[in-house]
Scaffold this active site. Sequence first.
Site, PDB file in Angstrom:
ATOM      1  N   THR A 246       1.337  -1.454  -0.061  1.00  0.00           N
ATOM      2  CA  THR A 246       0.192  -0.391   0.272  1.00  0.00           C
ATOM      3  C   THR A 246       0.812   1.071  -0.264  1.00  0.00           C
ATOM      4  OG1 THR A 246      -1.336  -0.959   1.205  1.00  0.00           O
ATOM      5  CG2 THR A 246      -2.200   1.002   1.547  1.00  0.00           C
TER       6      THR A 246
ATOM      7  N   HIS B 147       1.845   1.751  -3.155  1.00  0.00           N
ATOM      8  CA  HIS B 147       1.120   2.173  -4.387  1.00  0.00           C
ATOM      9  C   HIS B 147       1.207   4.067  -3.948  1.00  0.00           C
ATOM     10  CE1 HIS B 147      -0.540  -0.953  -5.685  1.00  0.00           C
ATOM     11  NE2 HIS B 147      -0.480  -1.405  -4.739  1.00  0.00           N
TER      12      HIS B 147
END
Length: 346
Positions: A44, A47
């Site tokens: 995450t 990202h």
Amino acid sequence: MIGKMQAALKVEAAPGVTIDLVDIPRIGPCDVLIEVKAASICGTDVHIYEWDAWARSRVEVPRIFGHEFAGLVVEVGHDVTSLVPGDFVTAETHITCGECYQCRTGQGHICRNVKIVGVDRDGAFAQYIALPASVAWKTGKEIEQNVASIQEPFGNAVHAVYAGEITHKTVVISGCGPIGLWAVGLCRISGSSTIFALEPNHKRLDLAHAMGADYTLDPREVDPVEHILEVTEGLGVDVVLEMSGNPGAIRQGFQALRNGGRVSLLGLPATSVELDLANAIIFKGATVSGISGRRLFDTWYRTRRILQQGQLDLKLVITHTLPFERLQEALEIMKSGDCGKIVLTF
Ligand code: ZN
């Protein structure tokens, strides 16, 4: 506590990360302030660093990111009774509303109004983090800081593996990032009979072997479905743990599944996935479950007991430990995929 701290921020709505001095967060009556000692990097975070479509749609700037960590409680709010300064903690990073249908019926892990630390509110790539005391998870000081920091993603593996029966089962683990690797180890200590690990990166395949996989297969070198069917005498496996999010690997997982088997899906595909539902699920009578986060707080208690039992060496999956100041370099290593878990120290 009043003062400044170093933090890794997303300052602009663009790729990159900035390390800067910001105010130490203030705590409310039900919060605790935690001095971060170790923080690990999740996909995450990559990202958000890369500022991909998902990050653009979800994250507001400025935002301190990072959510896997361990540290010491240094200040507690007026109404906090469960923790005192000096406690060593990590945290559940999904902050639930407590009021929605799911929260009120024992399904808080899929709360409709969830706020994720380091995504929807400031995170742990900083010297201090403020959080509700209700999500702090007290950890024994005999657990090393590195390991304490990875309990949250390890909990994803625990949730996925024990979403159904696993003992004496034949299992495919597709995708051997850290969560897949821990899943291999959990299947091993839980008495799974045959464990197939599928992964194109050979360093990760070696780690899967170290964690206890019986067969480590690179899907670019061998046809994994053919191989699995051969080993299982044409039957297919009882359980598929899908950790890759890769559409081709997802289809292969269903092909390798026996009739009546179980698929737990955790890896996130970037786009929609085409699947032959009739043959993959319906005629097979397959049971398919989505795995989101950790069950609150069942998974955490289970995780604690697994750590106390000491049968599984979580640290095998940590390939890099770097000082916090080298976060950008760590994120680049993550992007390359040539690593297991990366832990930052403060
Ligand atoms: Zn809720």
